[in-house]
Design a protein around this motif. Structure first.
Motif, PDB file in Angstrom:
ATOM      1  N   SER A   1       0.878  -1.062   0.095  1.00  0.00           N
ATOM      2  CA  SER A   1      -0.036   0.007   0.060  1.00  0.00           C
ATOM      3  C   SER A   1       0.804   1.244   0.121  1.00  0.00           C
ATOM      4  O   SER A   1       1.236   1.836   1.171  1.00  0.00           O
ATOM      5  CB  SER A   1      -1.031  -0.038   1.229  1.00  0.00           C
ATOM      6  N   LYS A   2       0.961   1.846  -1.258  1.00  0.00           N
ATOM      7  CA  LYS A   2       1.867   2.927  -1.298  1.00  0.00           C
ATOM      8  C   LYS A   2       1.366   4.225  -0.703  1.00  0.00           C
ATOM      9  O   LYS A   2       1.992   4.850   0.178  1.00  0.00           O
ATOM     10  CB  LYS A   2       2.266   3.344  -2.905  1.00  0.00           C
ATOM     11  N   ALA A   3      -0.004   4.457  -0.796  1.00  0.00           N
ATOM     12  CA  ALA A   3      -0.567   5.611  -0.231  1.00  0.00           C
ATOM     13  C   ALA A   3      -0.331   5.507   1.429  1.00  0.00           C
ATOM     14  O   ALA A   3      -0.181   6.376   2.181  1.00  0.00           O
ATOM     15  CB  ALA A   3      -1.996   5.747  -0.558  1.00  0.00           C
ATOM     16  N   GLY A   4      -0.768   4.333   1.995  1.00  0.00           N
ATOM     17  CA  GLY A   4      -0.775   4.195   3.498  1.00  0.00           C
ATOM     18  C   GLY A   4       0.653   4.415   3.984  1.00  0.00           C
ATOM     19  O   GLY A   4       1.039   5.072   4.981  1.00  0.00           O
ATOM     20  N   PHE A   5       1.832   3.668   3.232  1.00  0.00           N
ATOM     21  CA  PHE A   5       3.096   3.987   3.541  1.00  0.00           C
ATOM     22  C   PHE A   5       3.613   5.438   3.593  1.00  0.00           C
ATOM     23  O   PHE A   5       4.335   5.867   4.609  1.00  0.00           O
ATOM     24  CB  PHE A   5       4.145   3.134   2.738  1.00  0.00           C
ATOM     25  N   LEU A   6       3.057   6.168   2.575  1.00  0.00           N
ATOM     26  CA  LEU A   6       3.512   7.559   2.423  1.00  0.00           C
ATOM     27  C   LEU A   6       2.728   8.589   3.675  1.00  0.00           C
ATOM     28  O   LEU A   6       3.677   9.356   4.116  1.00  0.00           O
ATOM     29  CB  LEU A   6       3.124   8.043   1.285  1.00  0.00           C
TER      30      LEU A   6
ATOM     31  N   LEU B   1       4.752   7.703   6.643  1.00  0.00           N
ATOM     32  CA  LEU B   1       6.203   8.259   6.459  1.00  0.00           C
ATOM     33  C   LEU B   1       6.135   9.902   6.851  1.00  0.00           C
ATOM     34  O   LEU B   1       6.732  10.259   7.461  1.00  0.00           O
ATOM     35  CB  LEU B   1       6.682   8.038   5.206  1.00  0.00           C
ATOM     36  N   SER B   2       4.933  10.372   6.206  1.00  0.00           N
ATOM     37  CA  SER B   2       4.810  11.820   6.620  1.00  0.00           C
ATOM     38  C   SER B   2       4.545  11.780   8.109  1.00  0.00           C
ATOM     39  O   SER B   2       4.968  13.211   8.654  1.00  0.00           O
ATOM     40  CB  SER B   2       3.493  12.384   5.783  1.00  0.00           C
ATOM     41  N   ALA B   3       3.722  11.151   8.886  1.00  0.00           N
ATOM     42  CA  ALA B   3       3.619  11.191  10.351  1.00  0.00           C
ATOM     43  C   ALA B   3       5.006  11.275  11.014  1.00  0.00           C
ATOM     44  O   ALA B   3       5.174  11.820  11.850  1.00  0.00           O
ATOM     45  CB  ALA B   3       2.676   9.977  10.789  1.00  0.00           C
ATOM     46  N   ALA B   4       5.729  10.276  10.396  1.00  0.00           N
ATOM     47  CA  ALA B   4       7.082  10.212  11.138  1.00  0.00           C
ATOM     48  C   ALA B   4       7.949  11.302  10.893  1.00  0.00           C
ATOM     49  O   ALA B   4       8.577  11.744  12.006  1.00  0.00           O
ATOM     50  CB  ALA B   4       8.011   8.924  10.400  1.00  0.00           C
ATOM     51  N   VAL B   5       7.806  11.937   9.698  1.00  0.00           N
ATOM     52  CA  VAL B   5       8.675  13.401   9.368  1.00  0.00           C
ATOM     53  C   VAL B   5       7.908  14.524  10.374  1.00  0.00           C
ATOM     54  O   VAL B   5       8.764  15.120  11.146  1.00  0.00           O
ATOM     55  CB  VAL B   5       8.624  13.548   7.966  1.00  0.00           C
ATOM     56  N   PHE B   6       6.946  14.399  10.514  1.00  0.00           N
ATOM     57  CA  PHE B   6       6.156  15.620  11.433  1.00  0.00           C
ATOM     58  C   PHE B   6       6.810  15.305  12.927  1.00  0.00           C
ATOM     59  O   PHE B   6       6.696  16.145  13.433  1.00  0.00           O
ATOM     60  CB  PHE B   6       4.816  15.504  11.167  1.00  0.00           C
TER      61      PHE B   6
ATOM     62  N   VAL C   1      -0.671  13.028  14.052  1.00  0.00           N
ATOM     63  CA  VAL C   1      -1.866  12.020  14.367  1.00  0.00           C
ATOM     64  C   VAL C   1      -2.850  12.006  13.289  1.00  0.00           C
ATOM     65  O   VAL C   1      -3.461  10.799  13.062  1.00  0.00           O
ATOM     66  CB  VAL C   1      -2.431  12.588  15.758  1.00  0.00           C
ATOM     67  N   LEU C   2      -3.069  13.134  12.596  1.00  0.00           N
ATOM     68  CA  LEU C   2      -4.072  12.972  11.500  1.00  0.00           C
ATOM     69  C   LEU C   2      -3.597  12.058  10.238  1.00  0.00           C
ATOM     70  O   LEU C   2      -4.207  11.234   9.603  1.00  0.00           O
ATOM     71  CB  LEU C   2      -4.254  14.541  10.804  1.00  0.00           C
ATOM     72  N   CYS C   3      -2.115  12.253  10.375  1.00  0.00           N
ATOM     73  CA  CYS C   3      -1.334  11.425   9.131  1.00  0.00           C
ATOM     74  C   CYS C   3      -1.559   9.777   9.567  1.00  0.00           C
ATOM     75  O   CYS C   3      -1.771   8.837   8.733  1.00  0.00           O
ATOM     76  CB  CYS C   3       0.027  11.673   8.881  1.00  0.00           C
ATOM     77  N   VAL C   4      -1.324   9.650  10.997  1.00  0.00           N
ATOM     78  CA  VAL C   4      -1.570   8.085  11.245  1.00  0.00           C
ATOM     79  C   VAL C   4      -2.778   7.513  11.190  1.00  0.00           C
ATOM     80  O   VAL C   4      -3.086   6.628  10.537  1.00  0.00           O
ATOM     81  CB  VAL C   4      -1.198   8.185  12.865  1.00  0.00           C
ATOM     82  N   ALA C   5      -4.114   8.599  11.412  1.00  0.00           N
ATOM     83  CA  ALA C   5      -5.451   8.474  11.277  1.00  0.00           C
ATOM     84  C   ALA C   5      -5.614   7.920   9.873  1.00  0.00           C
ATOM     85  O   ALA C   5      -6.249   6.965   9.389  1.00  0.00           O
ATOM     86  CB  ALA C   5      -6.330   9.249  11.561  1.00  0.00           C
ATOM     87  N   ALA C   6      -5.069   8.718   8.714  1.00  0.00           N
ATOM     88  CA  ALA C   6      -5.086   8.565   7.496  1.00  0.00           C
ATOM     89  C   ALA C   6      -4.454   7.201   6.995  1.00  0.00           C
ATOM     90  O   ALA C   6      -4.934   6.378   6.088  1.00  0.00           O
ATOM     91  CB  ALA C   6      -4.716   9.785   6.458  1.00  0.00           C
ATOM     92  N   SER C   7      -3.436   6.737   7.347  1.00  0.00           N
ATOM     93  CA  SER C   7      -2.830   5.675   7.377  1.00  0.00           C
ATOM     94  C   SER C   7      -3.348   4.563   7.586  1.00  0.00           C
ATOM     95  O   SER C   7      -3.537   3.366   6.880  1.00  0.00           O
ATOM     96  CB  SER C   7      -1.382   5.575   7.914  1.00  0.00           C
ATOM     97  N   ILE C   8      -4.183   4.280   8.909  1.00  0.00           N
ATOM     98  CA  ILE C   8      -4.862   3.457   9.247  1.00  0.00           C
ATOM     99  C   ILE C   8      -6.079   3.260   8.338  1.00  0.00           C
ATOM    100  O   ILE C   8      -6.630   2.113   8.171  1.00  0.00           O
ATOM    101  CB  ILE C   8      -5.156   3.708  10.895  1.00  0.00           C
TER     102      ILE C   8
END
Length: 81
Positions: free
Chosen positions: A32-37, A40-45, A69-76
């Protein structure tokens, strides 16, 4: 911030990095490329939030954590769909 708050913030960043790393690994295994990105963006923030703590900018730290947290929610959400 005093020393105890910096220590607590450091623990928060380390443990959240472990969780976000697990999210990235999960999305790699399910291709899942979108979930990974998003993970990854959550990790950068989260990484940038450490600099906000070092420079004693609590408002910037708050907003960086909110975005992470919003990026993690989007990844999940990408994984659940």
């Amino acid at each position: 911030m005093d020393d105890y708050e910096k220590f607590a913030t450091g623990l928060l960043i380390v443990f959240s990095a472990v969780i976000i790393g697990g999210l990235m690994a999960m999305h790699i295994t399910v291709y899942s490329k979108a979930g990974f990105l998003f993970a990854l963006s959550a990790a950068v923030f989260g990484w940038f939030s450490a600099f906000a703590v070092l420079f004693d900018k609590p408002r910037i730290y708050f907003w960086l954590i909110v975005v992470a947290v919003l990026c993690v929610a989007a990844s999940i959400t990408v994984y659940v769909r």
